[in-house]
Design an enzyme around this catalytic site. Structure first.
Site, PDB file in Angstrom:
ATOM      1  N   GLY A 227       2.250  58.098   6.387  1.00 61.98           N
ATOM      2  CA  GLY A 227       3.742  58.445   6.785  1.00 61.98           C
ATOM      3  C   GLY A 227       3.392  59.584   7.770  1.00 61.98           C
ATOM      4  O   GLY A 227       4.731  59.637   8.389  1.00 61.98           O
ATOM      5  N   ASP A 228       2.470  60.168   8.549  1.00 61.54           N
ATOM      6  CA  ASP A 228       2.231  60.801   9.747  1.00 61.54           C
ATOM      7  C   ASP A 228       0.861  61.008  10.116  1.00 61.54           C
ATOM      8  O   ASP A 228       0.083  61.763  10.328  1.00 61.54           O
ATOM      9  CB  ASP A 228       2.370  61.537   8.903  1.00 61.54           C
ATOM     10  CG  ASP A 228       2.815  63.179  10.423  1.00 61.54           C
ATOM     11  OD1 ASP A 228       3.439  62.427  11.188  1.00 61.54           O
ATOM     12  OD2 ASP A 228       3.258  64.538  10.413  1.00 61.54           O
ATOM     13  N   PHE A 229       0.916  60.301  10.252  1.00 60.96           N
ATOM     14  CA  PHE A 229      -0.815  59.634  10.797  1.00 60.96           C
ATOM     15  C   PHE A 229      -0.853  59.714  12.429  1.00 60.96           C
ATOM     16  O   PHE A 229      -1.221  58.752  13.536  1.00 60.96           O
ATOM     17  CB  PHE A 229      -1.721  57.970  10.109  1.00 60.96           C
ATOM     18  CG  PHE A 229      -3.287  57.849  10.242  1.00 60.96           C
ATOM     19  CD1 PHE A 229      -3.472  57.972   8.741  1.00 60.96           C
ATOM     20  CD2 PHE A 229      -3.689  57.824  10.929  1.00 60.96           C
ATOM     21  CE1 PHE A 229      -4.896  58.452   8.594  1.00 60.96           C
ATOM     22  CE2 PHE A 229      -5.017  57.245  10.856  1.00 60.96           C
ATOM     23  CZ  PHE A 229      -5.695  57.939   9.215  1.00 60.96           C
ATOM     24  N   ASN A 230      -0.730  60.913  12.622  1.00 61.52           N
ATOM     25  CA  ASN A 230      -0.734  61.192  14.139  1.00 61.52           C
ATOM     26  C   ASN A 230      -1.579  61.659  14.606  1.00 61.52           C
ATOM     27  O   ASN A 230      -3.090  61.666  14.377  1.00 61.52           O
ATOM     28  CB  ASN A 230       0.885  62.226  14.893  1.00 61.52           C
ATOM     29  CG  ASN A 230       0.862  63.288  13.958  1.00 61.52           C
ATOM     30  OD1 ASN A 230      -0.541  64.394  14.230  1.00 61.52           O
ATOM     31  ND2 ASN A 230       2.007  63.669  12.990  1.00 61.52           N
ATOM     32  N   ASN A 233      -2.997  64.830  13.273  1.00 60.60           N
ATOM     33  CA  ASN A 233      -3.309  64.918  11.892  1.00 60.60           C
ATOM     34  C   ASN A 233      -4.237  64.253  11.960  1.00 60.60           C
ATOM     35  O   ASN A 233      -5.135  64.180  10.266  1.00 60.60           O
ATOM     36  CB  ASN A 233      -2.080  64.358  10.703  1.00 60.60           C
ATOM     37  CG  ASN A 233      -1.052  65.164  10.604  1.00 60.60           C
ATOM     38  OD1 ASN A 233      -1.251  66.682  11.276  1.00 60.60           O
ATOM     39  ND2 ASN A 233      -0.059  64.938  10.193  1.00 60.60           N
TER      40      ASN A 233
END
Length: 376
Positions: A227-230, A233
Protein backbone atom coordinates in the site's frame (compact mmCIF):
# COMPACT_ATOMS: atom_id res chain seq x y z
CA UNK A 1 -22.91 8.86 3.52
CA UNK A 2 -22.83 12.39 4.92
CA UNK A 3 -22.57 10.93 8.43
CA UNK A 4 -19.73 8.66 7.31
CA UNK A 5 -17.86 11.62 5.82
CA UNK A 6 -18.19 13.66 9.00
CA UNK A 7 -17.02 10.72 11.10
CA UNK A 8 -14.07 10.18 8.77
CA UNK A 9 -13.08 13.84 8.95
CA UNK A 10 -13.22 13.75 12.73
CA UNK A 11 -11.04 10.64 12.78
CA UNK A 12 -8.45 12.15 10.44
CA UNK A 13 -8.23 15.34 12.44
CA UNK A 14 -7.80 13.41 15.69
CA UNK A 15 -5.36 10.86 14.28
CA UNK A 16 -2.97 13.42 12.82
CA UNK A 17 -3.17 16.29 15.28
CA UNK A 18 -3.78 14.62 18.63
CA UNK A 19 -2.35 11.12 18.37
CA UNK A 20 1.09 11.69 16.82
CA UNK A 21 3.79 11.08 19.45
CA UNK A 22 6.33 13.78 20.25
CA UNK A 23 8.97 12.02 22.35
CA UNK A 24 12.15 13.81 23.30
CA UNK A 25 15.50 12.23 22.53
CA UNK A 26 15.92 11.43 26.23
CA UNK A 27 12.54 9.65 26.32
CA UNK A 28 13.43 7.64 23.23
CA UNK A 29 16.81 6.74 24.72
CA UNK A 30 15.18 5.58 27.96
CA UNK A 31 12.66 3.42 26.06
CA UNK A 32 15.41 1.78 24.01
CA UNK A 33 17.42 0.90 27.09
CA UNK A 34 14.54 -0.23 29.28
CA UNK A 35 12.61 -2.24 26.67
CA UNK A 36 15.42 -3.65 24.54
CA UNK A 37 18.43 -3.63 26.86
CA UNK A 38 20.57 -1.51 24.54
CA UNK A 39 23.06 1.17 25.46
CA UNK A 40 22.37 4.06 23.09
CA UNK A 41 25.50 5.75 21.72
CA UNK A 42 23.68 7.93 19.17
CA UNK A 43 20.04 8.78 18.47
CA UNK A 44 18.39 11.13 16.02
CA UNK A 45 14.86 11.65 14.68
CA UNK A 46 13.81 10.35 11.27
CA UNK A 47 11.07 11.82 9.04
CA UNK A 48 7.59 10.42 9.67
CA UNK A 49 3.97 10.99 8.71
CA UNK A 50 1.86 10.30 11.80
CA UNK A 51 4.16 8.08 13.89
CA UNK A 52 7.60 8.92 15.30
CA UNK A 53 10.83 7.25 14.21
CA UNK A 54 14.37 7.42 15.57
CA UNK A 55 17.65 6.15 14.17
CA UNK A 56 19.43 4.41 17.05
CA UNK A 57 23.04 3.30 17.31
CA UNK A 58 23.87 0.98 20.18
CA UNK A 59 27.07 -0.08 21.88
CA UNK A 60 26.03 -3.74 21.76
CA UNK A 61 24.77 -4.54 18.27
CA UNK A 62 24.74 -1.77 15.70
CA UNK A 63 21.89 0.28 14.26
CA UNK A 64 18.10 0.14 14.59
CA UNK A 65 14.95 2.16 14.01
CA UNK A 66 12.86 2.85 17.11
CA UNK A 67 9.27 3.22 15.91
CA UNK A 68 6.64 4.76 18.19
CA UNK A 69 3.15 4.36 16.72
CA UNK A 70 0.57 7.11 17.02
CA UNK A 71 -1.93 6.59 19.82
CA UNK A 72 -4.86 5.96 17.43
CA UNK A 73 -3.06 3.16 15.56
CA UNK A 74 -1.71 1.81 18.86
CA UNK A 75 -5.23 0.84 19.88
CA UNK A 76 -5.49 -1.74 17.09
CA UNK A 77 -3.39 -4.51 18.60
CA UNK A 78 -4.43 -7.20 16.12
CA UNK A 79 -3.55 -5.03 13.11
CA UNK A 80 -0.09 -4.27 14.54
CA UNK A 81 0.44 -7.95 15.29
CA UNK A 82 -0.34 -8.83 11.67
CA UNK A 83 1.89 -6.06 10.28
CA UNK A 84 4.77 -7.22 12.47
CA UNK A 85 4.19 -10.83 11.42
CA UNK A 86 4.18 -9.81 7.74
CA UNK A 87 7.60 -8.16 8.02
CA UNK A 88 9.10 -11.28 9.56
CA UNK A 89 7.29 -13.53 7.07
CA UNK A 90 8.69 -11.67 4.06
CA UNK A 91 12.18 -11.69 5.55
CA UNK A 92 11.95 -15.44 6.07
CA UNK A 93 10.95 -15.77 2.39
CA UNK A 94 14.15 -14.02 1.38
CA UNK A 95 12.93 -10.46 0.81
CA UNK A 96 14.82 -7.52 2.39
CA UNK A 97 12.02 -6.44 4.73
CA UNK A 98 12.53 -4.75 8.07
CA UNK A 99 11.91 -7.05 11.03
CA UNK A 100 11.01 -6.41 14.65
CA UNK A 101 13.51 -7.12 17.42
CA UNK A 102 12.31 -8.73 20.68
CA UNK A 103 12.14 -6.83 23.94
CA UNK A 104 14.02 -8.04 27.00
CA UNK A 105 10.88 -10.07 27.84
CA UNK A 106 10.70 -11.63 24.36
CA UNK A 107 7.82 -9.55 22.93
CA UNK A 108 7.95 -7.98 19.47
CA UNK A 109 6.22 -4.79 20.63
CA UNK A 110 5.30 -3.05 23.84
CA UNK A 111 2.39 -0.73 24.68
CA UNK A 112 3.79 2.13 26.74
CA UNK A 113 2.18 5.01 28.63
CA UNK A 114 4.12 8.15 27.71
CA UNK A 115 3.59 11.84 28.36
CA UNK A 116 4.60 13.82 25.25
CA UNK A 117 3.55 17.11 26.80
CA UNK A 118 -0.23 16.73 26.78
CA UNK A 119 -0.87 13.98 29.31
CA UNK A 120 -0.29 10.24 29.42
CA UNK A 121 -1.25 8.35 26.28
CA UNK A 122 -0.56 4.80 25.15
CA UNK A 123 1.83 4.27 22.26
CA UNK A 124 2.96 0.98 20.74
CA UNK A 125 6.75 0.76 20.55
CA UNK A 126 8.83 -1.47 18.29
CA UNK A 127 12.53 -1.72 17.50
CA UNK A 128 13.11 -2.51 13.84
CA UNK A 129 16.20 -3.60 11.99
CA UNK A 130 18.07 -0.82 10.21
CA UNK A 131 18.52 -1.77 6.57
CA UNK A 132 21.38 -0.56 4.36
CA UNK A 133 20.86 1.48 1.26
CA UNK A 134 19.70 4.73 -0.27
CA UNK A 135 16.05 5.68 -0.87
CA UNK A 136 14.97 5.19 -4.48
CA UNK A 137 14.14 8.90 -4.60
CA UNK A 138 17.85 9.73 -4.61
CA UNK A 139 18.99 7.59 -7.54
CA UNK A 140 18.58 7.68 -11.32
CA UNK A 141 16.28 4.96 -12.63
CA UNK A 142 17.20 2.65 -15.49
CA UNK A 143 14.57 0.64 -17.34
CA UNK A 144 15.99 -2.54 -15.84
CA UNK A 145 15.70 -1.12 -12.35
CA UNK A 146 12.09 -0.01 -12.94
CA UNK A 147 11.37 -3.56 -14.09
CA UNK A 148 12.89 -4.93 -10.87
CA UNK A 149 10.79 -2.58 -8.70
CA UNK A 150 7.59 -3.64 -10.47
CA UNK A 151 8.61 -7.27 -10.07
CA UNK A 152 9.31 -6.79 -6.35
CA UNK A 153 5.96 -5.07 -5.72
CA UNK A 154 4.15 -8.01 -7.33
CA UNK A 155 6.32 -10.55 -5.51
CA UNK A 156 5.44 -9.06 -2.11
CA UNK A 157 1.70 -9.30 -2.79
CA UNK A 158 1.96 -12.79 -4.29
CA UNK A 159 3.97 -14.14 -1.35
CA UNK A 160 1.44 -12.73 1.11
CA UNK A 161 -1.23 -14.98 -0.39
CA UNK A 162 0.61 -17.83 1.37
CA UNK A 163 0.66 -16.18 4.77
CA UNK A 164 -1.47 -17.37 7.66
CA UNK A 165 -2.28 -15.52 10.89
CA UNK A 166 -5.24 -15.77 13.31
CA UNK A 167 -5.96 -12.05 12.93
CA UNK A 168 -5.67 -11.58 9.16
CA UNK A 169 -9.17 -10.09 9.18
CA UNK A 170 -7.65 -6.99 10.82
CA UNK A 171 -6.34 -6.06 7.36
CA UNK A 172 -9.87 -5.56 6.09
CA UNK A 173 -9.67 -1.95 7.43
CA UNK A 174 -13.05 -0.79 6.14
CA UNK A 175 -12.91 2.79 4.81
CA UNK A 176 -9.14 2.97 5.38
CA UNK A 177 -8.44 6.33 3.77
CA UNK A 178 -5.16 5.29 2.10
CA UNK A 179 -6.71 2.27 0.36
CA UNK A 180 -7.54 3.01 -3.27
CA UNK A 181 -10.98 1.52 -2.67
CA UNK A 182 -11.67 4.58 -0.47
CA UNK A 183 -11.21 7.18 -3.22
CA UNK A 184 -14.95 8.10 -3.21
CA UNK A 185 -14.59 9.22 0.42
CA UNK A 186 -12.06 11.87 -0.62
CA UNK A 187 -14.59 14.10 -2.36
CA UNK A 188 -15.15 15.88 0.95
CA UNK A 189 -11.62 17.29 0.62
CA UNK A 190 -12.25 19.08 -2.69
CA UNK A 191 -12.52 22.47 -0.85
CA UNK A 192 -8.81 22.13 -0.04
CA UNK A 193 -8.21 22.97 -3.73
CA UNK A 194 -10.52 26.02 -3.86
CA UNK A 195 -9.21 28.70 -6.22
CA UNK A 196 -6.74 26.35 -7.95
CA UNK A 197 -7.09 25.11 -11.55
CA UNK A 198 -6.16 21.58 -10.42
CA UNK A 199 -9.42 21.35 -8.46
CA UNK A 200 -11.36 20.63 -11.64
CA UNK A 201 -8.97 17.81 -12.57
CA UNK A 202 -9.27 16.23 -9.11
CA UNK A 203 -13.05 16.50 -9.28
CA UNK A 204 -13.11 14.84 -12.71
CA UNK A 205 -10.85 12.02 -11.55
CA UNK A 206 -13.20 11.32 -8.64
CA UNK A 207 -16.14 11.27 -11.07
CA UNK A 208 -14.34 8.90 -13.43
CA UNK A 209 -13.50 6.61 -10.51
CA UNK A 210 -17.19 6.36 -9.59
CA UNK A 211 -18.14 5.63 -13.19
CA UNK A 212 -15.32 3.36 -14.38
CA UNK A 213 -13.64 1.80 -11.34
CA UNK A 214 -16.21 1.29 -8.59
CA UNK A 215 -18.63 -0.81 -10.72
CA UNK A 216 -15.82 -3.09 -11.94
CA UNK A 217 -13.82 -3.51 -8.75
CA UNK A 218 -15.24 -7.03 -8.30
CA UNK A 219 -13.30 -8.03 -11.44
CA UNK A 220 -9.96 -7.22 -9.80
CA UNK A 221 -8.09 -10.05 -8.06
CA UNK A 222 -7.81 -9.68 -4.30
CA UNK A 223 -4.63 -9.72 -2.26
CA UNK A 224 -2.91 -8.01 0.67
CA UNK A 225 -1.34 -4.70 -0.41
CA UNK A 226 1.81 -3.17 1.02
CA UNK A 227 0.00 0.00 0.00
CA UNK A 228 2.94 2.42 0.19
CA UNK A 229 5.60 1.05 -2.16
CA UNK A 230 7.03 4.50 -2.63
CA UNK A 231 10.35 6.10 -3.49
CA UNK A 232 11.24 6.66 0.17
CA UNK A 233 10.12 3.25 1.47
CA UNK A 234 12.29 1.22 -0.90
CA UNK A 235 16.07 1.27 -0.38
CA UNK A 236 18.65 0.41 -3.02
CA UNK A 237 22.33 -0.42 -3.34
CA UNK A 238 24.59 -0.36 -6.41
CA UNK A 239 24.40 -3.39 -8.67
CA UNK A 240 26.38 -4.11 -11.81
CA UNK A 241 23.52 -5.59 -13.86
CA UNK A 242 20.62 -3.15 -13.30
CA UNK A 243 22.43 -0.16 -11.81
CA UNK A 244 20.79 -0.76 -8.45
CA UNK A 245 19.25 -3.62 -6.51
CA UNK A 246 16.58 -3.40 -3.82
CA UNK A 247 18.19 -3.66 -0.39
CA UNK A 248 15.29 -2.73 1.87
CA UNK A 249 11.50 -2.57 2.05
CA UNK A 250 10.21 -0.25 4.77
CA UNK A 251 6.98 0.97 6.38
CA UNK A 252 4.24 -1.63 6.50
CA UNK A 253 1.80 0.69 8.28
CA UNK A 254 -0.54 1.14 5.29
CA UNK A 255 -1.07 -2.57 4.66
CA UNK A 256 -4.64 -3.60 3.99
CA UNK A 257 -6.74 -6.00 1.95
CA UNK A 258 -6.86 -4.76 -1.60
CA UNK A 259 -6.13 -5.80 -5.17
CA UNK A 260 -3.01 -6.57 -7.19
CA UNK A 261 -3.73 -3.71 -9.60
CA UNK A 262 -3.81 -1.26 -6.69
CA UNK A 263 -0.20 -2.11 -5.85
CA UNK A 264 0.84 -1.66 -9.45
CA UNK A 265 -0.82 1.76 -9.73
CA UNK A 266 0.68 2.96 -6.45
CA UNK A 267 4.15 1.82 -7.53
CA UNK A 268 3.93 3.58 -10.91
CA UNK A 269 2.69 6.78 -9.29
CA UNK A 270 5.54 7.05 -6.80
CA UNK A 271 8.21 6.15 -9.34
CA UNK A 272 6.99 8.97 -11.56
CA UNK A 273 7.75 11.50 -8.82
CA UNK A 274 11.54 11.54 -9.21
CA UNK A 275 11.83 10.46 -12.84
CA UNK A 276 13.15 12.79 -15.53
CA UNK A 277 10.85 10.98 -18.01
CA UNK A 278 7.75 10.32 -15.88
CA UNK A 279 5.43 9.18 -18.67
CA UNK A 280 7.89 6.43 -19.61
CA UNK A 281 8.07 4.92 -16.11
CA UNK A 282 4.93 2.82 -16.49
CA UNK A 283 6.20 0.54 -19.29
CA UNK A 284 9.04 -1.29 -17.53
CA UNK A 285 7.18 -1.26 -14.20
CA UNK A 286 4.19 -2.98 -15.81
CA UNK A 287 6.53 -5.47 -17.51
CA UNK A 288 8.14 -6.28 -14.16
CA UNK A 289 4.82 -6.61 -12.37
CA UNK A 290 3.36 -8.83 -15.10
CA UNK A 291 6.41 -11.08 -15.01
CA UNK A 292 4.97 -12.23 -11.67
CA UNK A 293 1.25 -11.41 -11.94
CA UNK A 294 -0.16 -10.91 -15.47
CA UNK A 295 -3.08 -8.47 -15.47
CA UNK A 296 -6.55 -9.41 -16.63
CA UNK A 297 -8.36 -7.12 -19.08
CA UNK A 298 -10.31 -5.22 -16.42
CA UNK A 299 -7.18 -4.59 -14.38
CA UNK A 300 -5.23 -3.41 -17.40
CA UNK A 301 -8.03 -1.03 -18.35
CA UNK A 302 -8.03 0.48 -14.84
CA UNK A 303 -4.31 1.21 -14.37
CA UNK A 304 -4.30 4.74 -15.83
CA UNK A 305 -7.24 5.95 -13.76
CA UNK A 306 -5.93 4.30 -10.60
CA UNK A 307 -2.59 6.10 -11.00
CA UNK A 308 -4.50 9.38 -11.35
CA UNK A 309 -6.57 8.46 -8.29
CA UNK A 310 -3.47 7.83 -6.21
CA UNK A 311 -2.09 11.25 -7.15
CA UNK A 312 -5.38 12.84 -6.06
CA UNK A 313 -5.40 10.79 -2.87
CA UNK A 314 -1.88 11.89 -1.99
CA UNK A 315 -2.58 15.54 -2.80
CA UNK A 316 -5.79 15.71 -0.76
CA UNK A 317 -4.52 13.86 2.30
CA UNK A 318 -1.17 15.64 2.22
CA UNK A 319 -2.90 19.03 2.32
CA UNK A 320 -5.20 17.89 5.08
CA UNK A 321 -2.25 16.65 7.13
CA UNK A 322 -0.41 19.96 6.71
CA UNK A 323 -3.40 21.73 8.23
CA UNK A 324 -2.91 19.59 11.33
CA UNK A 325 0.91 19.51 11.34
CA UNK A 326 2.16 22.76 9.77
CA UNK A 327 5.57 22.21 11.38
CA UNK A 328 5.95 18.98 9.36
CA UNK A 329 5.00 20.51 6.00
CA UNK A 330 8.29 19.80 4.23
CA UNK A 331 8.00 16.03 4.77
CA UNK A 332 4.23 15.82 4.30
CA UNK A 333 4.41 17.57 0.91
CA UNK A 334 7.30 15.54 -0.54
CA UNK A 335 4.91 13.81 -2.94
CA UNK A 336 2.27 16.52 -3.21
CA UNK A 337 4.44 19.26 -4.72
CA UNK A 338 5.59 17.37 -7.84
CA UNK A 339 2.29 15.49 -7.77
CA UNK A 340 0.38 18.57 -8.95
CA UNK A 341 2.48 18.82 -12.08
CA UNK A 342 2.37 15.10 -12.82
CA UNK A 343 -1.37 14.80 -12.25
CA UNK A 344 -1.90 17.62 -14.73
CA UNK A 345 0.52 15.98 -17.19
CA UNK A 346 -1.26 12.63 -17.06
CA UNK A 347 -4.68 14.22 -17.37
CA UNK A 348 -3.69 16.48 -20.29
CA UNK A 349 -1.94 13.64 -22.13
CA UNK A 350 -5.05 11.47 -21.85
CA UNK A 351 -5.75 7.82 -21.25
CA UNK A 352 -5.26 6.54 -24.80
CA UNK A 353 -1.87 8.17 -25.31
CA UNK A 354 -0.56 7.30 -21.85
CA UNK A 355 -1.63 3.66 -22.20
CA UNK A 356 0.04 3.49 -25.61
CA UNK A 357 3.29 4.82 -24.08
CA UNK A 358 3.09 2.35 -21.19
CA UNK A 359 2.15 -0.74 -23.18
CA UNK A 360 4.61 -0.07 -26.00
CA UNK A 361 7.26 0.62 -23.35
CA UNK A 362 6.53 -2.71 -21.68
CA UNK A 363 6.69 -4.55 -25.00
CA UNK A 364 9.93 -2.80 -26.00
CA UNK A 365 11.54 -3.64 -22.67
CA UNK A 366 10.62 -7.32 -22.98
CA UNK A 367 11.88 -7.41 -26.58
CA UNK A 368 15.26 -6.00 -25.54
CA UNK A 369 15.46 -8.40 -22.62
CA UNK A 370 14.68 -11.41 -24.82
CA UNK A 371 17.25 -10.31 -27.39
CA UNK A 372 19.88 -9.96 -24.69
CA UNK A 373 19.10 -13.46 -23.40
CA UNK A 374 19.30 -14.88 -26.93
CA UNK A 375 22.66 -13.22 -27.61
CA UNK A 376 24.09 -14.59 -24.37
Amino acid sequence: MKYLHSQLTAFLVMSVRDSKPYLSLSQATELTGRLFGLTVTSIRPLPSYDDQNFHVESAESGQYVLKVMNSAASQNLHLLEVQTHIMNFLWEKGLPAQTAMPTVTGQLMSLEEIDCGFGLQKYMVRLLTFLPGTPMAKVTYTSQFLFEVGKMAATVDKLLLQMEHPHLSALQRENFIWNLASVPLLEQFLPLFDGEPIQEVVKRVFEQYRINIAPKIHCFRKCINHGDFNDHNVLVESDASSGYRISGILDFGDMSNGYFVFELAITIMYLMIESSSPLEVGGPVIAGFESVIPLNSEEREAVYLLVLSRFCQSLALGRHAVQQQPENEEYLMITARPGLRLLQLLWNTGKDKVEKIWLSGAAEFLKKSNNAVTQN
